[in-house]
Design a protein around this motif. Structure first.
Motif, short mmCIF file in Angstrom:
data_model
loop_
_atom_site.label_atom_id
_atom_site.label_comp_id
_atom_site.label_asym_id
_atom_site.label_seq_id
_atom_site.Cartn_x
_atom_site.Cartn_y
_atom_site.Cartn_z
N VAL A 91 -0.51 4.54 -7.08
CA VAL A 91 -1.12 5.01 -5.54
C VAL A 91 -1.91 3.65 -5.31
CG1 VAL A 91 -1.79 6.50 -4.01
CG2 VAL A 91 -0.36 7.42 -5.70
N GLN A 92 -1.71 3.04 -4.42
CA GLN A 92 -2.61 1.90 -3.96
C GLN A 92 -3.14 2.40 -2.49
OE1 GLN A 92 -2.07 -1.81 -6.49
NE2 GLN A 92 -0.73 -1.81 -4.77
N GLN A 93 -4.37 2.06 -2.12
CA GLN A 93 -5.11 2.10 -0.86
C GLN A 93 -4.73 1.01 0.18
OE1 GLN A 93 -6.06 5.15 0.35
NE2 GLN A 93 -5.68 6.04 -1.66
N THR A 94 -4.54 -0.12 -0.69
CA THR A 94 -4.10 -1.52 0.11
C THR A 94 -3.30 -2.33 -0.78
OG1 THR A 94 -5.98 -2.41 -0.98
CG2 THR A 94 -6.45 -1.68 1.25
N ALA A 142 0.79 -1.16 0.02
CA ALA A 142 -0.08 0.03 -0.07
C ALA A 142 0.70 1.33 0.02
CB ALA A 142 -0.98 -0.10 1.19
N GLY A 143 0.46 2.22 -0.74
CA GLY A 143 1.17 3.57 -0.95
C GLY A 143 1.48 3.68 -2.13
N THR A 144 2.51 4.79 -2.40
CA THR A 144 2.76 5.30 -3.59
C THR A 144 4.16 4.46 -4.14
OG1 THR A 144 2.09 7.31 -3.19
CG2 THR A 144 3.66 7.15 -4.93
#
Length: 372
Positions: A291-294, A246-248
């Motif tokens: 960018v991923q939330q999970t 998760a994250g950038t």
């Protein structure tokens, strides 16, 4: 009526003689057994030693014959019938030398090839070994894939690698500590799993299908991702399945010609194009920030043979990764450098100085030195 009892001395003597004779026979039998037991035990040990010697000689001959049959990739079988006991295959404790050659009367042997770790012994006394090419020809759930996680790992992410033998149902992944299964993971074909390595000691993943495994330490980093369809010539590819936290994160694709790239993050599919700059001796680069939330799996495909670099941290000083040459080796004469911010280090393992040139510029690297 009166009766007179009379002692029969002859009968008494006969009874006593019978008892004494029976006792004497038992004593003789006991003495014979005591004297014969060591002989029997020695004969039994001799028979067992002979059986064991014969069994080991037979098994040695059978395994030697088995290792010399067929060609690489062939399936060969032989029935091993032990004289006593049973035979079991130890996947993680292989200590046998296996013949691996196309030529007769050669002693090229390998040992430690069945535990699938990062160590392999090779024996070839006929000539000097300068290179060794290895490929995995196993398919099917009966042949598990083993991944040993280093003790410095803090987090492990893995997903199923696409391939011809991909199962219809979930993939069984066992987590082994000291050879014992401590956890079982049912991984969906398009799913991803994350393990906090700090909760385990040195452990191994045993999977019924090939996996793409990412091992992380610290706050992100960079790595060159192996493609799903790696070319046997230069290790380039056209498709990747990347487990991202998760994250950038940043995806950087390098190719020699124009490229069409498709990205699938599970929610949507986008198409991008990378075009040549028109300059001489300059590759084609494509950079995309996601960018991923999970945590999840990102599937990437390209129209041209490419290499993929993944950055899980956008800081330029986080992570280090080697860049292979155009022929896929990390020692070479021609490279396509990534179009990213950061520091590039050149290493010269030779005995003479070399000159590195790019776009009209150049730098000299002394023998056995590194320069960045």
């Amino acid at each position: 009526m009166r009766s007179t009892l009379k002692r029969d001395e002859d009968a008494v003597s006969a009874a006593v003689a019978t008892v004494l004779m029976f006792g004497g026979v038992l004593s003789i039998i006991g003495i014979m057994m005591v004297s014969m037991i060591p002989v029997i035990e020695e004969l039994e040990g001799s028979v067992e030693r002979h059986d064991m010697s014969s069994q080991m000689s037979l098994l040695a001959h059978q395994t030697s014959a088995l290792s010399e049959k067929g060609m690489p990739g062939d399936s060969t079988s032989i029935e091993l019938i032990p004289v006593d006991g049973s035979l079991e295959w130890q996947h993680l404790q292989s200590g046998m030398w296996y013949a691996a050659t196309w030529h007769e009367d050669m002693s090229f042997r390998m040992r430690g090839a069945l535990n699938f770790d990062d160590e392999l012994e090779v024996r070839h006394p006929e000539s000097v070994n300068t290179a060794l090419c290895i490929d995995d020809l196993r398919l099917g759930p009966a042949n598990p894939f083993y991944y040993t996680v280093p003790d410095w790992a803090e987090r492990v992410l893995f997903t199923v690698a696409p391939g011809l033998a991909i199962p219809l149902g979930p993939v069984d992944v066992d987590l082994l500590e000291a050879g014992e299964v401590t956890d079982n993971i049912q991984l969906r074909v398009d799913g991803m799993h994350e393990i906090d390595a700090a909760n385990y000691q040195l452990f191994t993943l045993a999977s019924s299908h090939e996996l793409n495994v990412f091992v992380e330490r610290g706050n992100g980093g960079s790595t060159m991702v192996t493609p799903n369809d790696a070319s046997p010539i230069d290790n380039t590819g056209r498709s990747w399945s990347v487990p991202l936290p998760a994250g950038t994160s940043r995806l950087h694709l390098i190719s020699e010609d124009a490229n069409q790239i498709e990205l699938n993050d599970g929610a949507s599919t986008t198409t991008h194009y990378a075009l040549p700059s028109g300059q001489n001796q300059v590759g084609v680069a494509f950079t995309h920030t996601i960018v991923q939330q999970t945590a999840g799996v990102v599937h990437i495909s390209s129209s041209d043979a490419s290499r993929l670099i993944v950055q899980t941290s956008l800081e330029s000083d986080q992570g280090i990764t080697p860049i292979p040459s155009k022929d896929g080796q990390f020692l070479g004469h021609a490279f396509i450098a990534p179009s990213l911010e950061g520091e590039m280090v050149f290493t010269n393992p030779g005995t003479t100085s070399v000159t590195v040139t790019w776009r009209g510029g150049g730098i000299s690297v002394a023998p056995n030195q590194s320069l960045g």
